[in-house]
Design an enzyme around this catalytic site. Structure first.
Site, PDB file in Angstrom:
ATOM      1  CB  SER A 147      -0.883   0.006   1.254  1.00 45.58           C
ATOM      2  OG  SER A 147      -1.513   1.255   1.447  1.00 45.58           O
ATOM      3  CE1 TYR A 162      -4.175  -1.544   5.590  1.00 45.55           C
ATOM      4  CE2 TYR A 162      -3.299   0.636   5.067  1.00 45.55           C
ATOM      5  CZ  TYR A 162      -3.867  -0.567   4.665  1.00 45.55           C
ATOM      6  OH  TYR A 162      -4.101  -0.793   3.329  1.00 45.55           O
ATOM      7  CE  LYS A 166      -2.089  -3.568   3.230  1.00 47.43           C
ATOM      8  NZ  LYS A 166      -2.368  -4.772   2.398  1.00 47.43           N
TER       9      LYS A 166
END
Length: 254
Positions: A147, A162, A166
């Protein structure tokens, strides 16, 4: 040159393939000629029979929890049977997010994010690699979906954990690529930017706020990102391994 992008006769596994970016990647691979196994906890937003009819290839769906090795192994065993042992492509897209401030993130929050986004991706890739080695594919391609969150802070969301998951996905790519090189399996990652999906569509104000962050001034549609997966799965990228591709409208450069 066109034939180098063809995936005719190849078999792909796409996790998180029931909707959103995963479905877009699956459709792109199918457009190029690959048969596709969709792995997800959710039911596909487009029926398997409709997908098969639309693209003229075989689609199958396997209800799978990527945080469970037992569930993953069961699905890969079924794929081996259903596709006669053939597997050439993995697109590991399954992932979750939670909008929670760093100071409020609980151990359960952290573990859930890493279980799905990092641990699940790692062991999905491992099982796919073993299947590719077993069936002696000459065109093995593993694509892990990272991402832009592995490159930058997401200003519109509180997502430090998060971002960490990633970042882990992107960081594992060169190491896996180096170890799989001896088997002729290429390993790369895609870092999508802001994409309008079933998950983000209910938040129009959030989508509107993203536009100011993006160089080309618009949020991606799923159709905008699938070409990168086709490229990395195909012979057109046969000299590409260990790389990360940002498909983000220039947001990380802005």
């Amino acid at each position: 040159m066109g034939d180098k992008f063809s995936l005719k006769g190849r078999v792909a596994v796409v996790t998180g393939g029931a909707r959103g970016c995963g479905m877009a990647f699956a459709q792109g691979l199918a457009e190029a000629g690959a048969s596709v196994a969709l792995l997800d906890m959710l039911d596909p937003v487009i029926s398997i029979s409709d997908l098969s009819a639309q693209y003229g290839v075989t689609f199958r769906y396997y209800k799978t929890d990527v945080t469970s090795l037992e569930s993953l192994r069961s699905s890969f065993d079924a794929i081996k049977t259903d596709f006669e042992g053939k597997l050439d492509i993995l697109c590991a897209t399954a992932g979750v997010n939670k909008n929670v401030h760093f100071l409020d993130t609980t151990e359960d929050d952290f573990n859930k994010l890493f279980d799905v986004n990092a641990r699940g991706v790692y062991f999905t890739a491992q099982l796919a690699a073993k299947a590719m080695i077993e069936n002696k594919t000459k065109v093995g391609s593993i694509i892990l979906v990272a991402s832009i969150a592995s490159h930058m802070a997401i200003r519109s969301q509180r997502s430090s954990a998060y971002c960490g998951t990633k970042g882990a996905v992107r960081a594992m790519v060169p190491g896996i690529a180096a170890e799989m090189n001896a088997f002729g399996i290429r390993v790369n990652s895609i870092s999508p930017g802001y994409v309008r999906t079933e998950m983000t569509a209910p938040f129009p104000d959030l989508i509107e706020s993203w536009k100011d962050e993006i160089m080309n001034g618009r949020v991606a549609e799923p159709d905008d990102i699938k070409g990168c997966a086709v490229f990395l799965a195909s012979d057109a990228s046969r000299y590409v391994t260990g790389a990360d591709y940002r498909v983000d409208g220039g947001v990380t450069m802005w």
